[in-house]
Design a protein around this motif. Structure first.
Motif, PDB file in Angstrom:
ATOM      1  N   GLN A 289       0.832  -1.198   0.000  1.00  0.00           N
ATOM      2  CA  GLN A 289       0.000   0.000   0.000  1.00  0.00           C
ATOM      3  C   GLN A 289       0.875   1.260   0.000  1.00  0.00           C
ATOM      4  O   GLN A 289       0.610   2.214  -0.741  1.00  0.00           O
ATOM      5  CB  GLN A 289      -0.932  -0.008   1.214  1.00  0.00           C
ATOM      6  CG  GLN A 289      -1.936  -1.160   1.191  1.00  0.00           C
ATOM      7  CD  GLN A 289      -2.814  -1.234   2.442  1.00  0.00           C
ATOM      8  OE1 GLN A 289      -2.681  -0.430   3.358  1.00  0.00           O
ATOM      9  NE2 GLN A 289      -3.701  -2.218   2.470  1.00  0.00           N
ATOM     10  N   VAL A 290       1.922   1.249   0.796  1.00  0.00           N
ATOM     11  CA  VAL A 290       2.840   2.392   0.849  1.00  0.00           C
ATOM     12  C   VAL A 290       3.539   2.578  -0.495  1.00  0.00           C
ATOM     13  O   VAL A 290       3.716   3.713  -0.970  1.00  0.00           O
ATOM     14  CB  VAL A 290       3.867   2.213   1.990  1.00  0.00           C
ATOM     15  CG1 VAL A 290       4.970   3.276   1.903  1.00  0.00           C
ATOM     16  CG2 VAL A 290       3.179   2.264   3.347  1.00  0.00           C
ATOM     17  N   ASP A 291       3.919   1.480  -1.137  1.00  0.00           N
ATOM     18  CA  ASP A 291       4.567   1.575  -2.454  1.00  0.00           C
ATOM     19  C   ASP A 291       3.663   2.272  -3.465  1.00  0.00           C
ATOM     20  O   ASP A 291       4.123   3.119  -4.244  1.00  0.00           O
ATOM     21  CB  ASP A 291       4.939   0.175  -2.968  1.00  0.00           C
ATOM     22  CG  ASP A 291       6.090  -0.455  -2.187  1.00  0.00           C
ATOM     23  OD1 ASP A 291       6.798   0.295  -1.481  1.00  0.00           O
ATOM     24  OD2 ASP A 291       6.259  -1.680  -2.273  1.00  0.00           O
TER      25      ASP A 291
ATOM     26  N   GLY B 161      -8.572   3.288  10.572  1.00  0.00           N
ATOM     27  CA  GLY B 161      -7.384   2.903  11.335  1.00  0.00           C
ATOM     28  C   GLY B 161      -6.117   2.940  10.503  1.00  0.00           C
ATOM     29  O   GLY B 161      -5.109   3.539  10.900  1.00  0.00           O
ATOM     30  N   ARG B 162      -6.139   2.307   9.339  1.00  0.00           N
ATOM     31  CA  ARG B 162      -4.946   2.282   8.474  1.00  0.00           C
ATOM     32  C   ARG B 162      -4.610   3.681   7.977  1.00  0.00           C
ATOM     33  O   ARG B 162      -3.441   4.045   7.858  1.00  0.00           O
ATOM     34  CB  ARG B 162      -5.180   1.303   7.316  1.00  0.00           C
ATOM     35  CG  ARG B 162      -4.054   1.182   6.283  1.00  0.00           C
ATOM     36  CD  ARG B 162      -2.690   0.827   6.863  1.00  0.00           C
ATOM     37  NE  ARG B 162      -2.601  -0.389   7.627  1.00  0.00           N
ATOM     38  CZ  ARG B 162      -2.227  -1.573   7.153  1.00  0.00           C
ATOM     39  NH1 ARG B 162      -1.952  -1.713   5.872  1.00  0.00           N
ATOM     40  NH2 ARG B 162      -2.133  -2.614   7.955  1.00  0.00           N
ATOM     41  N   LEU B 163      -5.629   4.471   7.684  1.00  0.00           N
ATOM     42  CA  LEU B 163      -5.381   5.844   7.232  1.00  0.00           C
ATOM     43  C   LEU B 163      -4.635   6.635   8.297  1.00  0.00           C
ATOM     44  O   LEU B 163      -3.616   7.287   8.006  1.00  0.00           O
ATOM     45  CB  LEU B 163      -6.707   6.531   6.889  1.00  0.00           C
ATOM     46  CG  LEU B 163      -6.606   7.990   6.428  1.00  0.00           C
ATOM     47  CD1 LEU B 163      -5.783   8.125   5.159  1.00  0.00           C
ATOM     48  CD2 LEU B 163      -8.006   8.582   6.218  1.00  0.00           C
ATOM     49  N   LEU B 164      -5.082   6.571   9.532  1.00  0.00           N
ATOM     50  CA  LEU B 164      -4.406   7.300  10.618  1.00  0.00           C
ATOM     51  C   LEU B 164      -2.984   6.791  10.821  1.00  0.00           C
ATOM     52  O   LEU B 164      -2.061   7.579  11.046  1.00  0.00           O
ATOM     53  CB  LEU B 164      -5.205   7.174  11.917  1.00  0.00           C
ATOM     54  CG  LEU B 164      -6.430   8.089  12.046  1.00  0.00           C
ATOM     55  CD1 LEU B 164      -7.248   7.700  13.266  1.00  0.00           C
ATOM     56  CD2 LEU B 164      -6.020   9.551  12.125  1.00  0.00           C
ATOM     57  N   ASP B 165      -2.805   5.466  10.732  1.00  0.00           N
ATOM     58  CA  ASP B 165      -1.453   4.895  10.874  1.00  0.00           C
ATOM     59  C   ASP B 165      -0.500   5.485   9.839  1.00  0.00           C
ATOM     60  O   ASP B 165       0.621   5.905  10.163  1.00  0.00           O
ATOM     61  CB  ASP B 165      -1.494   3.368  10.696  1.00  0.00           C
ATOM     62  CG  ASP B 165      -2.060   2.650  11.909  1.00  0.00           C
ATOM     63  OD1 ASP B 165      -2.189   3.295  12.972  1.00  0.00           O
ATOM     64  OD2 ASP B 165      -2.384   1.455  11.785  1.00  0.00           O
ATOM     65  N   LEU B 166      -0.931   5.516   8.576  1.00  0.00           N
ATOM     66  CA  LEU B 166      -0.038   5.977   7.507  1.00  0.00           C
ATOM     67  C   LEU B 166       0.143   7.497   7.523  1.00  0.00           C
ATOM     68  O   LEU B 166       1.175   7.996   7.072  1.00  0.00           O
ATOM     69  CB  LEU B 166      -0.561   5.495   6.154  1.00  0.00           C
ATOM     70  CG  LEU B 166      -0.551   3.968   5.972  1.00  0.00           C
ATOM     71  CD1 LEU B 166      -0.972   3.581   4.557  1.00  0.00           C
ATOM     72  CD2 LEU B 166       0.813   3.369   6.285  1.00  0.00           C
ATOM     73  N   ILE B 167      -0.844   8.212   8.040  1.00  0.00           N
ATOM     74  CA  ILE B 167      -0.662   9.658   8.246  1.00  0.00           C
ATOM     75  C   ILE B 167       0.405   9.890   9.310  1.00  0.00           C
ATOM     76  O   ILE B 167       1.308  10.714   9.139  1.00  0.00           O
ATOM     77  CB  ILE B 167      -1.990  10.332   8.647  1.00  0.00           C
ATOM     78  CG1 ILE B 167      -2.961  10.368   7.463  1.00  0.00           C
ATOM     79  CG2 ILE B 167      -1.747  11.751   9.161  1.00  0.00           C
ATOM     80  CD1 ILE B 167      -4.366  10.801   7.831  1.00  0.00           C
TER      81      ILE B 167
ATOM     82  N   GLN C 148       2.785   8.025  10.097  1.00  0.00           N
ATOM     83  CA  GLN C 148       4.101   7.635   9.573  1.00  0.00           C
ATOM     84  C   GLN C 148       4.566   8.547   8.429  1.00  0.00           C
ATOM     85  O   GLN C 148       5.592   8.278   7.803  1.00  0.00           O
ATOM     86  CB  GLN C 148       4.048   6.190   9.068  1.00  0.00           C
ATOM     87  CG  GLN C 148       3.797   5.158  10.159  1.00  0.00           C
ATOM     88  CD  GLN C 148       3.599   3.769   9.576  1.00  0.00           C
ATOM     89  OE1 GLN C 148       4.314   3.340   8.668  1.00  0.00           O
ATOM     90  NE2 GLN C 148       2.609   3.047  10.082  1.00  0.00           N
ATOM     91  N   LYS C 149       3.794   9.589   8.147  1.00  0.00           N
ATOM     92  CA  LYS C 149       4.132  10.596   7.117  1.00  0.00           C
ATOM     93  C   LYS C 149       4.063  10.055   5.689  1.00  0.00           C
ATOM     94  O   LYS C 149       4.665  10.610   4.772  1.00  0.00           O
ATOM     95  CB  LYS C 149       5.541  11.184   7.343  1.00  0.00           C
ATOM     96  CG  LYS C 149       5.836  11.624   8.758  1.00  0.00           C
ATOM     97  CD  LYS C 149       5.028  12.812   9.176  1.00  0.00           C
ATOM     98  CE  LYS C 149       5.468  13.326  10.546  1.00  0.00           C
ATOM     99  NZ  LYS C 149       4.513  14.269  11.141  1.00  0.00           N
ATOM    100  N   HIS C 150       3.345   8.959   5.490  1.00  0.00           N
ATOM    101  CA  HIS C 150       3.167   8.428   4.128  1.00  0.00           C
ATOM    102  C   HIS C 150       2.007   9.103   3.396  1.00  0.00           C
ATOM    103  O   HIS C 150       1.914   9.004   2.174  1.00  0.00           O
ATOM    104  CB  HIS C 150       2.923   6.913   4.169  1.00  0.00           C
ATOM    105  CG  HIS C 150       4.100   6.117   4.628  1.00  0.00           C
ATOM    106  ND1 HIS C 150       5.331   6.193   4.008  1.00  0.00           N
ATOM    107  CD2 HIS C 150       4.236   5.229   5.654  1.00  0.00           C
ATOM    108  CE1 HIS C 150       6.183   5.386   4.633  1.00  0.00           C
ATOM    109  NE2 HIS C 150       5.538   4.794   5.628  1.00  0.00           N
ATOM    110  N   ILE C 151       1.120   9.746   4.149  1.00  0.00           N
ATOM    111  CA  ILE C 151      -0.064  10.372   3.565  1.00  0.00           C
ATOM    112  C   ILE C 151      -0.186  11.803   4.070  1.00  0.00           C
ATOM    113  O   ILE C 151      -0.051  12.060   5.275  1.00  0.00           O
ATOM    114  CB  ILE C 151      -1.344   9.587   3.917  1.00  0.00           C
ATOM    115  CG1 ILE C 151      -1.349   8.225   3.217  1.00  0.00           C
ATOM    116  CG2 ILE C 151      -2.614  10.367   3.548  1.00  0.00           C
ATOM    117  CD1 ILE C 151      -2.502   7.324   3.629  1.00  0.00           C
ATOM    118  N   VAL C 152      -0.437  12.707   3.129  1.00  0.00           N
ATOM    119  CA  VAL C 152      -0.717  14.112   3.458  1.00  0.00           C
ATOM    120  C   VAL C 152      -2.094  14.447   2.888  1.00  0.00           C
ATOM    121  O   VAL C 152      -2.387  14.133   1.733  1.00  0.00           O
ATOM    122  CB  VAL C 152       0.355  15.050   2.846  1.00  0.00           C
ATOM    123  CG1 VAL C 152       0.001  16.504   3.109  1.00  0.00           C
ATOM    124  CG2 VAL C 152       1.728  14.724   3.417  1.00  0.00           C
ATOM    125  N   LEU C 153      -2.938  15.076   3.701  1.00  0.00           N
ATOM    126  CA  LEU C 153      -4.312  15.350   3.282  1.00  0.00           C
ATOM    127  C   LEU C 153      -4.543  16.813   2.896  1.00  0.00           C
ATOM    128  O   LEU C 153      -5.675  17.209   2.641  1.00  0.00           O
ATOM    129  CB  LEU C 153      -5.284  14.971   4.411  1.00  0.00           C
ATOM    130  CG  LEU C 153      -5.273  13.501   4.849  1.00  0.00           C
ATOM    131  CD1 LEU C 153      -6.284  13.279   5.963  1.00  0.00           C
ATOM    132  CD2 LEU C 153      -5.560  12.574   3.668  1.00  0.00           C
TER     133      LEU C 153
END
Length: 213
Positions: free
Chosen positions: A111-113, A127-133, A135-140
């Protein structure tokens, strides 16, 4: 007023006429209004929000060299996330838009890739969205369209606190499409807090869930 690439994709899937929720919601969403949709799973509501989002993103240029996430669809379960992602695949086939789904219960690596390659439309469970946010993988910060799907199920599954954590991370200027099969008081309050002068679309009575049971 649906654009030719989407019409072509819909025709290929043998979509001949809209369902009631699609008929009411698509014109409202295409005009950029916030929307409060009362509709159950199986009424065709995924197309009711997916088609306007695809059209609006496809008509606007993403001038950034890196694709930014411009539409976020928040849904309660992995199964729904996969199903919605499949719908976007069908409807956006003749556009250049990229989309992906992220959810828990599986390793986050693939998913990160996909996120690193850049996506325009992100379908996610809270849950997964908050985790990746975190970890700085997602910016909204580039979100222009936000869909909260199956809001009453979110409440039942205990995701309401996750949603409240996410809301401050979204830009104030955006279109919000809010869907729920029922409107308990907590969901009504949530809708009022995040929608701006919404148009209400209802295709089933509030008691319909009990009738089906």
């Amino acid at each position: 007023n649906i654009s030719a690439p989407i019409i072509k994709a819909l025709a290929q899937k043998e979509y001949l006429s809209p369902t009631p929720i699609q008929e009411q919601a698509i014109p409202v969403a295409l005009k950029g209004h916030d929307l409060l949709g009362i509709a159950q799973t199986g009424t065709g509501k995924t197309a009711a929000f997916a088609i306007p989002i695809i059209q609006q993103l496809n008509q606007s240029e993403n001038r950034s060299k890196h694709r930014n996430i411009r539409a976020l669809i928040l849904t309660p379960t992995r199964e729904l996330a996969i199903q919605i992602d499949e719908c976007f695949k069908d409807y956006a086939e003749y556009t250049q838009l990229r989309h992906t789904a992220i959810f828990g219960g599986v390793g986050q690596g693939p998913q990160v890739d996909l996120l690193k390659r850049g996506v325009d439309i992100l379908i996610a469970t809270p849950g997964r969205l908050l985790d990746l946010i975190n970890q700085k993988h997602i910016v909204l910060s580039h979100i222009r369209h936000f869909v909260l799907d199956e809001a009453d199920r979110m409440l039942d599954m205990g995701f309401i606190h996750d949603i409240k954590k996410l809301l401050p991370l979204l830009p104030k200027q955006k279109q919000t499409l809010f869907f729920s099969a029922t409107m308990p008081q907590a969901i009504a309050n949530l809708s009022k807090s995040i929608l701006n002068k919404p148009v209400k679309v209802e295709v089933a009575p509030v008691s319909s869930v009990v009738d089906i049971i």
